[in-house]
Write a protein that holds these residues in place. Structure first.
Motif, PDB file in Angstrom:
ATOM      1  N   SER A  13      60.810  12.597 -23.180  1.00  8.68           N
ATOM      2  CA  SER A  13      59.580  13.958 -24.449  1.00  8.68           C
ATOM      3  C   SER A  13      59.761  15.201 -24.738  1.00  8.68           C
ATOM      4  O   SER A  13      60.653  15.516 -24.187  1.00  8.68           O
ATOM      5  CB  SER A  13      58.826  13.874 -23.703  1.00  8.68           C
ATOM      6  OG  SER A  13      58.663  15.083 -22.903  1.00  8.68           O
ATOM      7  N   TRP A  19      65.111   8.615 -17.057  1.00  6.47           N
ATOM      8  CA  TRP A  19      65.711   9.668 -16.344  1.00  6.47           C
ATOM      9  C   TRP A  19      67.008  10.384 -16.239  1.00  6.47           C
ATOM     10  O   TRP A  19      67.700  11.227 -15.712  1.00  6.47           O
ATOM     11  CB  TRP A  19      64.563  10.417 -16.029  1.00  6.47           C
ATOM     12  CG  TRP A  19      65.087   9.193 -14.891  1.00  6.47           C
ATOM     13  CD1 TRP A  19      65.392   9.391 -13.440  1.00  6.47           C
ATOM     14  CD2 TRP A  19      64.027   7.742 -14.713  1.00  6.47           C
ATOM     15  NE1 TRP A  19      65.499   8.122 -12.870  1.00  6.47           N
ATOM     16  CE2 TRP A  19      64.476   7.229 -13.778  1.00  6.47           C
ATOM     17  CE3 TRP A  19      63.197   7.542 -15.624  1.00  6.47           C
ATOM     18  CZ2 TRP A  19      64.549   5.898 -12.841  1.00  6.47           C
ATOM     19  CZ3 TRP A  19      62.737   5.868 -15.218  1.00  6.47           C
ATOM     20  CH2 TRP A  19      63.135   5.449 -14.457  1.00  6.47           C
ATOM     21  N   GLN A  59      65.088  16.559 -14.676  1.00  4.54           N
ATOM     22  CA  GLN A  59      64.292  16.573 -14.859  1.00  4.54           C
ATOM     23  C   GLN A  59      63.834  18.473 -15.118  1.00  4.54           C
ATOM     24  O   GLN A  59      64.136  19.206 -14.469  1.00  4.54           O
ATOM     25  CB  GLN A  59      62.655  15.954 -13.674  1.00  4.54           C
ATOM     26  CG  GLN A  59      62.853  14.769 -13.722  1.00  4.54           C
ATOM     27  CD  GLN A  59      62.894  14.614 -12.347  1.00  4.54           C
ATOM     28  OE1 GLN A  59      64.836  14.787 -12.385  1.00  4.54           O
ATOM     29  NE2 GLN A  59      63.135  14.129 -11.555  1.00  4.54           N
ATOM     30  N   GLU A 113      61.844  19.651 -23.410  1.00  2.83           N
ATOM     31  CA  GLU A 113      61.619  18.766 -21.640  1.00  2.83           C
ATOM     32  C   GLU A 113      62.042  17.638 -21.544  1.00  2.83           C
ATOM     33  O   GLU A 113      61.393  16.203 -22.546  1.00  2.83           O
ATOM     34  CB  GLU A 113      59.673  18.408 -21.874  1.00  2.83           C
ATOM     35  CG  GLU A 113      59.587  18.432 -20.573  1.00  2.83           C
ATOM     36  CD  GLU A 113      57.898  18.155 -20.259  1.00  2.83           C
ATOM     37  OE1 GLU A 113      56.937  18.303 -21.199  1.00  2.83           O
ATOM     38  OE2 GLU A 113      57.724  18.205 -19.224  1.00  2.83           O
ATOM     39  N   THR A 170      61.685  14.489 -19.021  1.00  2.00           N
ATOM     40  CA  THR A 170      60.624  13.752 -17.769  1.00  2.00           C
ATOM     41  C   THR A 170      61.600  13.728 -17.003  1.00  2.00           C
ATOM     42  O   THR A 170      62.401  12.980 -16.627  1.00  2.00           O
ATOM     43  CB  THR A 170      59.624  13.066 -18.125  1.00  2.00           C
ATOM     44  OG1 THR A 170      60.423  11.857 -18.841  1.00  2.00           O
ATOM     45  CG2 THR A 170      58.743  13.952 -19.568  1.00  2.00           C
ATOM     46  N   THR A 191      59.908   7.149 -15.144  1.00  2.00           N
ATOM     47  CA  THR A 191      58.791   7.130 -15.364  1.00  2.00           C
ATOM     48  C   THR A 191      58.940   4.693 -15.780  1.00  2.00           C
ATOM     49  O   THR A 191      59.585   4.704 -16.101  1.00  2.00           O
ATOM     50  CB  THR A 191      58.026   7.311 -16.719  1.00  2.00           C
ATOM     51  OG1 THR A 191      57.376   8.538 -16.408  1.00  2.00           O
ATOM     52  CG2 THR A 191      56.637   6.485 -17.337  1.00  2.00           C
TER      53      THR A 191
END
Length: 411
Positions: A6, A42, A88, A109, A111, A114
Protein backbone atom coordinates in the motif's frame (compact mmCIF):
# COMPACT_ATOMS: atom_id res chain seq x y z
CA UNK A 1 2.87 -3.50 -8.92
CA UNK A 2 1.13 -5.45 -6.19
CA UNK A 3 -2.05 -4.04 -4.73
CA UNK A 4 -0.93 -5.52 -1.40
CA UNK A 5 1.95 -3.06 -1.10
CA UNK A 6 0.00 0.00 0.00
CA UNK A 7 1.08 3.52 -0.83
CA UNK A 8 0.50 6.18 1.78
CA UNK A 9 1.40 9.46 0.11
CA UNK A 10 1.80 12.33 2.53
CA UNK A 11 2.93 15.18 0.30
CA UNK A 12 3.87 18.45 1.98
CA UNK A 13 4.56 21.89 0.58
CA UNK A 14 8.23 22.01 -0.42
CA UNK A 15 8.33 25.15 -2.52
CA UNK A 16 8.65 28.48 -0.87
CA UNK A 17 6.77 31.54 -2.10
CA UNK A 18 7.63 32.39 -5.66
CA UNK A 19 9.04 35.88 -6.13
CA UNK A 20 10.42 37.80 -9.05
CA UNK A 21 13.93 37.48 -7.63
CA UNK A 22 14.10 33.71 -7.15
CA UNK A 23 13.08 30.45 -8.83
CA UNK A 24 12.67 27.42 -6.57
CA UNK A 25 13.38 23.88 -7.84
CA UNK A 26 11.78 20.75 -6.33
CA UNK A 27 14.51 18.56 -4.79
CA UNK A 28 12.45 16.18 -2.67
CA UNK A 29 12.80 12.58 -4.00
CA UNK A 30 9.89 10.21 -4.56
CA UNK A 31 9.65 6.65 -3.24
CA UNK A 32 7.77 3.86 -5.04
CA UNK A 33 7.51 0.10 -4.61
CA UNK A 34 7.37 -3.05 -6.72
CA UNK A 35 7.06 -6.66 -5.61
CA UNK A 36 8.74 -9.69 -7.15
CA UNK A 37 5.73 -11.88 -6.34
CA UNK A 38 2.04 -11.10 -6.59
CA UNK A 39 1.27 -14.09 -4.36
CA UNK A 40 3.84 -13.10 -1.70
CA UNK A 41 4.08 -9.30 -2.11
CA UNK A 42 5.69 -8.83 1.31
CA UNK A 43 8.60 -11.26 0.74
CA UNK A 44 10.85 -9.38 -1.69
CA UNK A 45 10.01 -5.72 -2.24
CA UNK A 46 12.00 -3.28 -4.39
CA UNK A 47 11.81 0.36 -3.26
CA UNK A 48 12.92 2.92 -5.84
CA UNK A 49 14.16 6.29 -4.59
CA UNK A 50 13.85 8.72 -7.51
CA UNK A 51 15.83 11.96 -7.20
CA UNK A 52 15.42 15.14 -9.23
CA UNK A 53 19.16 15.76 -9.68
CA UNK A 54 22.04 13.28 -10.16
CA UNK A 55 23.69 12.36 -6.87
CA UNK A 56 26.28 9.97 -5.42
CA UNK A 57 24.44 9.07 -2.22
CA UNK A 58 20.99 7.70 -1.28
CA UNK A 59 19.64 6.84 2.14
CA UNK A 60 16.66 4.68 3.16
CA UNK A 61 14.73 5.07 6.42
CA UNK A 62 12.34 2.62 8.06
CA UNK A 63 10.02 3.60 10.89
CA UNK A 64 12.05 6.78 11.40
CA UNK A 65 15.44 5.04 11.61
CA UNK A 66 18.20 5.05 8.96
CA UNK A 67 18.49 1.58 7.37
CA UNK A 68 20.95 1.82 4.50
CA UNK A 69 23.35 4.46 3.19
CA UNK A 70 24.50 3.87 -0.39
CA UNK A 71 27.61 5.53 -1.89
CA UNK A 72 27.70 5.20 -5.70
CA UNK A 73 30.71 5.26 -8.00
CA UNK A 74 29.07 7.64 -10.42
CA UNK A 75 26.14 10.07 -10.13
CA UNK A 76 22.68 8.58 -10.69
CA UNK A 77 19.12 9.90 -10.73
CA UNK A 78 17.67 6.94 -8.79
CA UNK A 79 18.57 3.93 -6.66
CA UNK A 80 16.71 0.72 -5.85
CA UNK A 81 16.68 -0.81 -2.35
CA UNK A 82 15.81 -4.52 -2.13
CA UNK A 83 13.84 -5.46 0.99
CA UNK A 84 13.81 -9.08 2.14
CA UNK A 85 12.62 -10.85 5.27
CA UNK A 86 10.61 -8.64 7.64
CA UNK A 87 9.68 -5.89 5.23
CA UNK A 88 6.62 -4.48 7.02
CA UNK A 89 7.01 -0.84 8.01
CA UNK A 90 6.89 2.83 7.06
CA UNK A 91 9.64 3.96 4.67
CA UNK A 92 11.12 7.23 3.40
CA UNK A 93 14.30 8.03 1.49
CA UNK A 94 16.56 11.01 0.88
CA UNK A 95 19.24 11.86 -1.67
CA UNK A 96 22.48 13.77 -1.46
CA UNK A 97 22.29 17.48 -2.33
CA UNK A 98 25.59 19.37 -2.35
CA UNK A 99 27.16 18.81 1.06
CA UNK A 100 23.83 17.92 2.64
CA UNK A 101 20.61 16.02 2.00
CA UNK A 102 17.27 16.61 0.37
CA UNK A 103 14.08 16.54 2.36
CA UNK A 104 12.63 13.14 3.09
CA UNK A 105 10.53 11.56 0.37
CA UNK A 106 6.85 10.73 0.54
CA UNK A 107 5.86 8.10 3.10
CA UNK A 108 5.52 4.51 1.86
CA UNK A 109 3.83 1.78 3.91
CA UNK A 110 4.74 -1.83 3.14
CA UNK A 111 2.21 -4.25 4.57
CA UNK A 112 2.79 -7.74 5.89
CA UNK A 113 1.50 -11.12 4.71
CA UNK A 114 -1.97 -11.03 3.21
CA UNK A 115 -3.20 -14.12 1.38
CA UNK A 116 -4.08 -13.60 -2.28
CA UNK A 117 -7.83 -13.39 -2.82
CA UNK A 118 -9.38 -16.67 -3.92
CA UNK A 119 -10.85 -17.11 -7.40
CA UNK A 120 -14.55 -17.35 -8.18
CA UNK A 121 -16.01 -20.59 -9.52
CA UNK A 122 -19.44 -20.62 -11.11
CA UNK A 123 -21.38 -22.96 -13.37
CA UNK A 124 -22.30 -22.04 -16.91
CA UNK A 125 -25.86 -22.16 -18.19
CA UNK A 126 -25.56 -25.77 -19.28
CA UNK A 127 -25.65 -26.69 -15.57
CA UNK A 128 -29.08 -26.38 -13.95
CA UNK A 129 -28.45 -27.94 -10.56
CA UNK A 130 -29.52 -31.59 -10.71
CA UNK A 131 -27.47 -33.58 -13.19
CA UNK A 132 -27.93 -37.05 -14.62
CA UNK A 133 -25.28 -39.65 -15.54
CA UNK A 134 -23.70 -38.73 -18.86
CA UNK A 135 -24.25 -34.96 -18.49
CA UNK A 136 -21.30 -32.67 -19.34
CA UNK A 137 -21.48 -29.35 -17.47
CA UNK A 138 -18.93 -26.53 -17.72
CA UNK A 139 -17.48 -24.59 -14.77
CA UNK A 140 -15.83 -21.16 -15.13
CA UNK A 141 -12.97 -20.17 -12.78
CA UNK A 142 -12.06 -16.44 -12.65
CA UNK A 143 -8.91 -15.22 -10.85
CA UNK A 144 -8.11 -11.65 -9.71
CA UNK A 145 -4.71 -11.90 -11.48
CA UNK A 146 -3.72 -12.50 -15.09
CA UNK A 147 -1.20 -15.01 -16.39
CA UNK A 148 -1.85 -17.75 -13.84
CA UNK A 149 -2.26 -21.52 -13.85
CA UNK A 150 -5.60 -22.93 -12.70
CA UNK A 151 -6.56 -26.16 -10.99
CA UNK A 152 -10.00 -27.73 -10.55
CA UNK A 153 -10.53 -29.92 -7.48
CA UNK A 154 -13.24 -32.11 -6.00
CA UNK A 155 -13.05 -32.77 -2.28
CA UNK A 156 -9.47 -31.45 -2.17
CA UNK A 157 -8.18 -33.70 -4.98
CA UNK A 158 -6.93 -32.34 -8.31
CA UNK A 159 -8.99 -33.23 -11.38
CA UNK A 160 -7.38 -33.51 -14.80
CA UNK A 161 -10.17 -32.30 -17.06
CA UNK A 162 -10.24 -30.57 -20.46
CA UNK A 163 -10.12 -26.78 -20.20
CA UNK A 164 -10.13 -23.72 -22.43
CA UNK A 165 -9.44 -20.04 -21.80
CA UNK A 166 -11.09 -16.92 -23.17
CA UNK A 167 -8.72 -14.45 -21.44
CA UNK A 168 -5.60 -14.53 -19.21
CA UNK A 169 -7.58 -14.40 -15.96
CA UNK A 170 -10.17 -17.15 -16.50
CA UNK A 171 -10.57 -20.71 -17.66
CA UNK A 172 -13.47 -23.00 -18.56
CA UNK A 173 -13.40 -26.54 -17.18
CA UNK A 174 -15.40 -28.96 -19.31
CA UNK A 175 -16.63 -31.95 -17.30
CA UNK A 176 -17.51 -34.75 -19.71
CA UNK A 177 -19.86 -37.71 -19.20
CA UNK A 178 -20.23 -37.49 -15.42
CA UNK A 179 -21.00 -40.63 -13.44
CA UNK A 180 -23.03 -40.93 -10.24
CA UNK A 181 -19.86 -41.00 -8.12
CA UNK A 182 -18.86 -37.56 -9.44
CA UNK A 183 -21.28 -35.76 -7.12
CA UNK A 184 -19.75 -33.42 -4.58
CA UNK A 185 -18.22 -29.99 -3.97
CA UNK A 186 -15.96 -28.60 -6.73
CA UNK A 187 -13.45 -25.79 -6.13
CA UNK A 188 -10.71 -24.09 -8.14
CA UNK A 189 -7.48 -22.29 -7.26
CA UNK A 190 -4.61 -20.56 -9.09
CA UNK A 191 -0.87 -19.85 -8.92
CA UNK A 192 1.66 -17.76 -10.82
CA UNK A 193 3.32 -19.85 -13.51
CA UNK A 194 6.81 -19.43 -12.07
CA UNK A 195 5.78 -20.42 -8.53
CA UNK A 196 4.96 -24.10 -8.46
CA UNK A 197 3.83 -24.42 -4.83
CA UNK A 198 2.29 -20.99 -4.13
CA UNK A 199 -1.40 -21.81 -4.63
CA UNK A 200 -4.14 -19.38 -3.71
CA UNK A 201 -6.97 -20.35 -1.41
CA UNK A 202 -9.85 -22.35 -2.83
CA UNK A 203 -12.90 -20.74 -4.34
CA UNK A 204 -16.32 -21.07 -2.76
CA UNK A 205 -17.47 -24.59 -3.68
CA UNK A 206 -19.95 -25.36 -6.43
CA UNK A 207 -21.94 -28.46 -5.56
CA UNK A 208 -22.74 -30.90 -8.35
CA UNK A 209 -25.54 -33.34 -7.57
CA UNK A 210 -26.19 -36.33 -9.83
CA UNK A 211 -29.29 -38.47 -9.67
CA UNK A 212 -30.43 -41.42 -11.75
CA UNK A 213 -33.96 -40.99 -10.27
CA UNK A 214 -34.15 -44.69 -9.41
CA UNK A 215 -35.11 -44.11 -5.77
CA UNK A 216 -38.62 -43.03 -4.72
CA UNK A 217 -39.22 -39.27 -4.43
CA UNK A 218 -39.13 -37.55 -1.03
CA UNK A 219 -41.89 -35.39 0.43
CA UNK A 220 -41.40 -31.59 0.73
CA UNK A 221 -43.51 -29.42 3.05
CA UNK A 222 -43.36 -25.77 4.16
CA UNK A 223 -43.66 -24.34 7.68
CA UNK A 224 -45.70 -22.23 8.09
CA UNK A 225 -47.98 -23.80 5.53
CA UNK A 226 -49.32 -21.70 2.68
CA UNK A 227 -48.00 -20.29 -0.57
CA UNK A 228 -47.85 -16.61 0.51
CA UNK A 229 -45.65 -16.10 3.61
CA UNK A 230 -45.27 -12.61 5.07
CA UNK A 231 -42.13 -10.68 3.97
CA UNK A 232 -39.33 -10.82 6.54
CA UNK A 233 -40.46 -14.08 8.12
CA UNK A 234 -38.64 -17.43 8.37
CA UNK A 235 -39.83 -20.25 6.13
CA UNK A 236 -38.67 -23.82 6.80
CA UNK A 237 -38.80 -26.38 4.00
CA UNK A 238 -38.68 -29.98 5.26
CA UNK A 239 -37.59 -32.79 2.93
CA UNK A 240 -38.49 -36.29 4.16
CA UNK A 241 -37.16 -39.52 2.59
CA UNK A 242 -37.92 -43.23 3.13
CA UNK A 243 -34.23 -44.01 3.84
CA UNK A 244 -31.54 -42.78 6.28
CA UNK A 245 -27.96 -41.52 5.88
CA UNK A 246 -28.72 -39.55 2.71
CA UNK A 247 -27.57 -36.28 1.13
CA UNK A 248 -30.38 -33.86 0.38
CA UNK A 249 -30.66 -30.96 -2.07
CA UNK A 250 -33.23 -28.18 -2.17
CA UNK A 251 -33.95 -27.17 -5.73
CA UNK A 252 -35.34 -23.85 -6.93
CA UNK A 253 -36.89 -23.70 -10.38
CA UNK A 254 -36.30 -20.81 -12.76
CA UNK A 255 -36.73 -20.23 -16.46
CA UNK A 256 -33.35 -21.87 -17.18
CA UNK A 257 -34.33 -25.12 -15.46
CA UNK A 258 -33.70 -26.39 -11.94
CA UNK A 259 -30.89 -25.12 -9.78
CA UNK A 260 -29.61 -26.34 -6.44
CA UNK A 261 -30.32 -23.85 -3.67
CA UNK A 262 -28.50 -25.63 -0.83
CA UNK A 263 -27.45 -29.08 0.33
CA UNK A 264 -27.39 -30.94 3.62
CA UNK A 265 -26.01 -34.29 4.77
CA UNK A 266 -28.03 -35.25 7.85
CA UNK A 267 -27.73 -38.62 9.53
CA UNK A 268 -31.47 -39.19 9.65
CA UNK A 269 -34.17 -39.54 7.02
CA UNK A 270 -35.00 -35.84 6.59
CA UNK A 271 -33.41 -32.44 6.07
CA UNK A 272 -34.68 -28.98 6.99
CA UNK A 273 -33.83 -25.95 4.83
CA UNK A 274 -34.37 -22.41 6.13
CA UNK A 275 -35.25 -19.37 4.03
CA UNK A 276 -34.52 -16.46 6.37
CA UNK A 277 -36.27 -13.10 6.11
CA UNK A 278 -38.04 -14.01 2.87
CA UNK A 279 -38.80 -11.37 0.26
CA UNK A 280 -40.24 -11.23 -3.23
CA UNK A 281 -36.89 -12.57 -4.50
CA UNK A 282 -37.64 -15.92 -2.81
CA UNK A 283 -40.81 -16.37 -4.84
CA UNK A 284 -40.34 -19.58 -6.83
CA UNK A 285 -41.29 -23.25 -7.06
CA UNK A 286 -39.21 -25.52 -4.80
CA UNK A 287 -38.62 -29.26 -4.78
CA UNK A 288 -36.06 -31.54 -3.16
CA UNK A 289 -34.11 -34.68 -4.00
CA UNK A 290 -31.80 -37.01 -2.13
CA UNK A 291 -28.80 -39.11 -3.15
CA UNK A 292 -27.04 -42.03 -1.51
CA UNK A 293 -23.42 -41.03 -0.64
CA UNK A 294 -22.35 -44.69 -0.84
CA UNK A 295 -22.05 -46.89 -3.98
CA UNK A 296 -23.90 -47.26 -6.27
CA UNK A 297 -24.70 -43.55 -5.55
CA UNK A 298 -28.30 -43.72 -6.74
CA UNK A 299 -30.59 -40.72 -6.40
CA UNK A 300 -34.27 -39.98 -6.13
CA UNK A 301 -36.80 -38.44 -8.41
CA UNK A 302 -37.76 -34.89 -7.34
CA UNK A 303 -40.48 -34.30 -4.79
CA UNK A 304 -43.75 -32.61 -5.63
CA UNK A 305 -43.34 -28.84 -5.90
CA UNK A 306 -44.00 -26.36 -3.13
CA UNK A 307 -44.91 -22.92 -4.47
CA UNK A 308 -43.92 -19.76 -2.57
CA UNK A 309 -45.12 -16.31 -3.62
CA UNK A 310 -43.92 -13.56 -1.27
CA UNK A 311 -45.60 -10.16 -1.76
CA UNK A 312 -43.94 -6.75 -1.52
CA UNK A 313 -40.76 -5.04 -2.76
CA UNK A 314 -37.26 -6.56 -2.48
CA UNK A 315 -35.11 -5.35 0.44
CA UNK A 316 -33.07 -2.20 -0.11
CA UNK A 317 -29.27 -2.69 -0.36
CA UNK A 318 -26.58 -0.84 1.62
CA UNK A 319 -23.53 0.72 -0.05
CA UNK A 320 -20.29 1.47 1.77
CA UNK A 321 -16.88 2.71 0.68
CA UNK A 322 -13.81 0.50 1.21
CA UNK A 323 -11.58 3.54 1.69
CA UNK A 324 -11.42 6.52 4.02
CA UNK A 325 -10.98 10.18 3.14
CA UNK A 326 -10.39 11.52 -0.38
CA UNK A 327 -9.22 9.00 -2.98
CA UNK A 328 -5.76 9.57 -4.45
CA UNK A 329 -5.98 10.25 -8.21
CA UNK A 330 -5.00 7.19 -10.22
CA UNK A 331 -6.16 4.72 -7.56
CA UNK A 332 -9.18 2.41 -7.84
CA UNK A 333 -12.18 3.09 -5.62
CA UNK A 334 -14.08 0.02 -4.39
CA UNK A 335 -17.65 0.23 -3.08
CA UNK A 336 -19.35 -2.76 -1.45
CA UNK A 337 -23.06 -3.30 -2.08
CA UNK A 338 -24.46 -5.35 0.82
CA UNK A 339 -27.70 -6.96 1.82
CA UNK A 340 -28.88 -7.93 -1.63
CA UNK A 341 -29.90 -11.43 -2.57
CA UNK A 342 -27.85 -14.07 -4.38
CA UNK A 343 -28.25 -14.71 -8.10
CA UNK A 344 -29.04 -11.12 -9.05
CA UNK A 345 -27.40 -8.40 -11.13
CA UNK A 346 -25.88 -5.58 -9.04
CA UNK A 347 -25.41 -2.10 -10.53
CA UNK A 348 -23.48 0.98 -9.42
CA UNK A 349 -24.88 4.34 -10.50
CA UNK A 350 -23.90 7.95 -9.96
CA UNK A 351 -26.71 9.84 -8.29
CA UNK A 352 -28.66 11.69 -10.94
CA UNK A 353 -27.52 9.51 -13.85
CA UNK A 354 -30.00 7.66 -16.01
CA UNK A 355 -30.39 3.90 -16.02
CA UNK A 356 -28.21 3.59 -19.13
CA UNK A 357 -25.29 5.34 -17.42
CA UNK A 358 -24.47 2.63 -14.87
CA UNK A 359 -20.77 2.53 -14.01
CA UNK A 360 -20.28 -1.08 -12.99
CA UNK A 361 -22.56 -4.12 -13.30
CA UNK A 362 -21.88 -7.57 -11.87
CA UNK A 363 -23.83 -10.82 -11.81
CA UNK A 364 -23.65 -11.67 -8.13
CA UNK A 365 -23.88 -15.06 -6.45
CA UNK A 366 -23.15 -13.89 -2.87
CA UNK A 367 -24.93 -11.54 -0.45
CA UNK A 368 -22.42 -8.71 -1.02
CA UNK A 369 -20.62 -7.51 -4.12
CA UNK A 370 -17.60 -5.22 -4.66
CA UNK A 371 -18.10 -2.63 -7.40
CA UNK A 372 -15.02 -0.84 -8.76
CA UNK A 373 -14.36 2.59 -10.21
CA UNK A 374 -11.00 2.19 -11.94
CA UNK A 375 -8.28 4.82 -12.22
CA UNK A 376 -10.14 7.52 -10.33
CA UNK A 377 -9.78 11.12 -11.47
CA UNK A 378 -11.58 14.39 -10.68
CA UNK A 379 -14.34 13.39 -13.09
CA UNK A 380 -15.37 10.59 -10.68
CA UNK A 381 -16.15 12.88 -7.75
CA UNK A 382 -19.79 12.67 -6.72
CA UNK A 383 -22.39 10.56 -4.94
CA UNK A 384 -23.00 6.90 -5.78
CA UNK A 385 -25.72 4.35 -5.05
CA UNK A 386 -26.26 0.69 -5.87
CA UNK A 387 -29.26 -1.48 -6.65
CA UNK A 388 -29.92 -5.02 -7.77
CA UNK A 389 -32.37 -6.60 -10.16
CA UNK A 390 -33.52 -9.98 -11.37
CA UNK A 391 -35.35 -11.14 -14.48
CA UNK A 392 -36.25 -14.65 -13.27
CA UNK A 393 -38.07 -16.52 -11.93
CA UNK A 394 -39.97 -13.25 -11.44
CA UNK A 395 -38.85 -9.78 -12.48
CA UNK A 396 -38.01 -7.25 -9.74
CA UNK A 397 -35.74 -4.29 -9.05
CA UNK A 398 -34.67 -2.94 -5.67
CA UNK A 399 -34.71 0.69 -4.61
CA UNK A 400 -31.39 2.56 -4.67
CA UNK A 401 -29.18 2.43 -1.59
CA UNK A 402 -28.37 5.54 0.40
CA UNK A 403 -25.66 7.47 -1.46
CA UNK A 404 -21.94 7.36 -0.71
CA UNK A 405 -19.83 10.42 -1.55
CA UNK A 406 -16.50 10.02 -3.37
CA UNK A 407 -13.99 12.87 -2.97
CA UNK A 408 -10.83 13.06 -5.07
CA UNK A 409 -7.69 14.36 -3.35
CA UNK A 410 -6.48 17.74 -4.60
CA UNK A 411 -9.79 18.65 -6.21
Amino acid sequence: MSSLVSFLLLWGLTLGPVTEAAVFVETRPSLSAESESLLEPWANVMLTCQAHLPTLVFQLFKDGVSQELVQLDSPAIKHQFLLTGGTQGLYRCSAGLGRGWTQLSNLMEVTGPTPPPPPVLRPQRDYTGILHPGDSPTLLCVAPLSGVDFQLRRGGKELLVPSSSSSPDRVFFHLTALALGDSGPYTCRYRLRDQQDAWSGDSTPVELTLSDEKLPPPRLSAEPAGRSPEPGTLVRLRCQAPLVGLRFALVREDEGGRRVRSLLSPAGAEAQFELRSVSVADSANYSCVYVDPEPPFSGSAPSARVELRVPGPPPRPRLRALWSGPVTPGRDAVLRCEGHLPDVTVELLRVGDTEAAHLDRISATQSSTDLVLTYVGPQHAGNYSCRYRSWWPNRFESDLSDPVELLVAGH
